[in-house]
Design a protein around this motif. Sequence first.
Motif, PDB file in Angstrom:
ATOM      1  N   ALA A   1       0.988  -1.207  -0.161  1.00 56.64           N
ATOM      2  CA  ALA A   1       0.119  -0.001  -0.195  1.00 56.64           C
ATOM      3  C   ALA A   1       0.880   1.269   0.069  1.00 56.64           C
ATOM      4  N   THR A   2       0.351   2.356  -0.654  1.00 57.18           N
ATOM      5  CA  THR A   2       1.360   3.724  -0.560  1.00 57.18           C
ATOM      6  C   THR A   2       0.860   4.199   0.822  1.00 57.18           C
ATOM      7  N   ARG A   3       1.545   5.184   1.099  1.00 55.64           N
ATOM      8  CA  ARG A   3       1.484   6.078   2.353  1.00 55.64           C
ATOM      9  C   ARG A   3       0.034   6.602   2.433  1.00 55.64           C
ATOM     10  N   TRP A   4      -0.518   7.111   1.350  1.00 53.33           N
ATOM     11  CA  TRP A   4      -1.743   7.730   1.434  1.00 53.33           C
ATOM     12  C   TRP A   4      -2.849   6.550   1.522  1.00 53.33           C
ATOM     13  N   GLU A   5      -2.782   5.268   1.038  1.00 54.39           N
ATOM     14  CA  GLU A   5      -3.674   4.351   1.190  1.00 54.39           C
ATOM     15  C   GLU A   5      -3.697   3.738   2.648  1.00 54.39           C
TER      16      GLU A   5
END
Lengths: 314, 294
Positions: free
Chosen positions: A210-214
Amino acid sequence: MSMAPVPRSSKRQLGLDVLFHALFWASALLVLLILGGLIVLMATGGWKALTTFGLSFFDQSAWNPVKDRYGALAPLLGTVLSTVIALLLAIPLAFGTAFWLTNIASSRLAAIIGTAVQLLAAVPSIIFGMWGFFTIVPLVARYVQPFVNHHFRHVFILGPLLKGPPIGTGVMTSGIVLAVMIAPFITAVMCDVFGAVPPMLRESAYGLGATRWEVMWKIIAPWSRNGMIGAIVLGMGRALGETMAVTFVIGNVTSVGWSLFAPRSTVASLIALQFPESPAGSLRLSSLMALGFTLMLLSCASLVVARCLRGGRQ
Amino acid sequence: MSETAQQMARATKQRWHQGGRARRRQVLDRIATGTSIAAGVFLVLVLLSILWTLLSRGLAGISWATVTHSMGPPGSGGGLGNAILGSIIQTGLALAMAAPLGLFCGIYLSEYGGKHNHFASVVRFVSDVLMSAPSILIGLFIYQLVVVPWGHFSGFAGAVALAVLAVPVIVRTTEDMLRLVPTSMREAGAALGAPRWRVILSLCLRSARQGVLTGILLAVARMGGETAPLLFTSLGNQTWSLRLDKPMASLPVAIYQYAGASYDDWVQLAWAGALLITCGVLMINIIVRLSARR
């Protein structure tokens, strides 16, 4: 406790124990009495206005010292509108800052920025008022108002919402100043709440790619939803009762209307400004007290909501 | 590696690197990260802007006369000396009232207020309500409680109003700090035969000293900048006055009176006062943070 006969010195100690217990208990009781006295004195102070005007006190827009007729609608609307604007601006600011501090910034940078945000929270409210009056008000008058007046004048709902003489003071300006005042508070609580998310959850999400925002939006935010709402309500409570900062920038006109750029007044600013002209025992002072009582109820209610959502103290 | 496997690997690579979901996720992440950094930077800029405004407008007004002369009519070369003194007196008196009360109440909540003590949970809640109560209402309350029966505004009433503001801050920090003291320390004290009051005062309070002091300092910082409650209680005064039963000047109220004035030297003094007060309050906060880190 012990079976042996109690010697004299420990009898004295026992007496001291009881004495100190009583002292601590009495202090706690006094704190209780302070709030009780606050609510009772507000209610009795505002009694005259509430009995004179009845429930129509809350839907009358007139605040007319000449005719001695007072209604709470104008200041209440001013308070609610400026608080709503403040929250709409402060929530993204606080959320973004908390996201940055907890998930993105290195711990060194986070410590520095965190300190700066804490210091912003400690700046006295009168300073925010002066800063708002000399920095934000000219900005709004010179750039924001001509811009929105020019571009949104004929737009369906926005037109009447945004029109107004370009003087810079008004609900919108006080909303902006309140937003930067309460954003540091909300940020601090949100940082605590985000920090309480189990690292396991966070790390598993990162492990899955997952990305940081996710991670923020799909893991941390749902997990700490109640805490975030609690933080926001806490900020709301502060915005509701803020006096000095608002008094400088809202323009202080008791009128009712939908324009966000017109001068208005809030409950707290009205109390601060009208109090010196209200003699003791007058209907005017009593109306101010009734306003204060209403504000106290709003503030209490917001705290109760915040506590229920946060599930007690952390 | 077989042909198909290579093709599949290439396809996956392409899907990952160009267009499609991955690209969108990456872009979204960039946008969100950028926006939140911008939000944080904005808050820091607001702090810098406030400090810059204060320094650029207030620094010129700070001189020896500012702190030694009393307030006076416009153009008379007045200062803020009496307001600074009044602020110190009222804050000090308020602290003398609030510190013992807040301390004792915090001790009660932490040492006697267990889960089943309903009285304690009510007091805890009430203290929180007081902490978030609008400060202007505290002013109105003390006006009704002290000023109306006495018949006139007074420095004492101002101190009481400030004390009511400070108590919940001290209660909260005292309780939190005492809770951090390990139970084993209390048990050790009791095992040595010390009575409960002795354990609380000489052991718990002593080991939580630093944190409790922090709370008191924070309360001082909060009191120092408060304006609204003083408007209705100590009112303000143009001359030197040490009498607690008479209206007393204070720095925030003086700033409030002068900031809206149409005389240049008064406005200048207001900014100088604002600079002084902000420096004081921020200094206390920085000291607290530095000592907390150690």
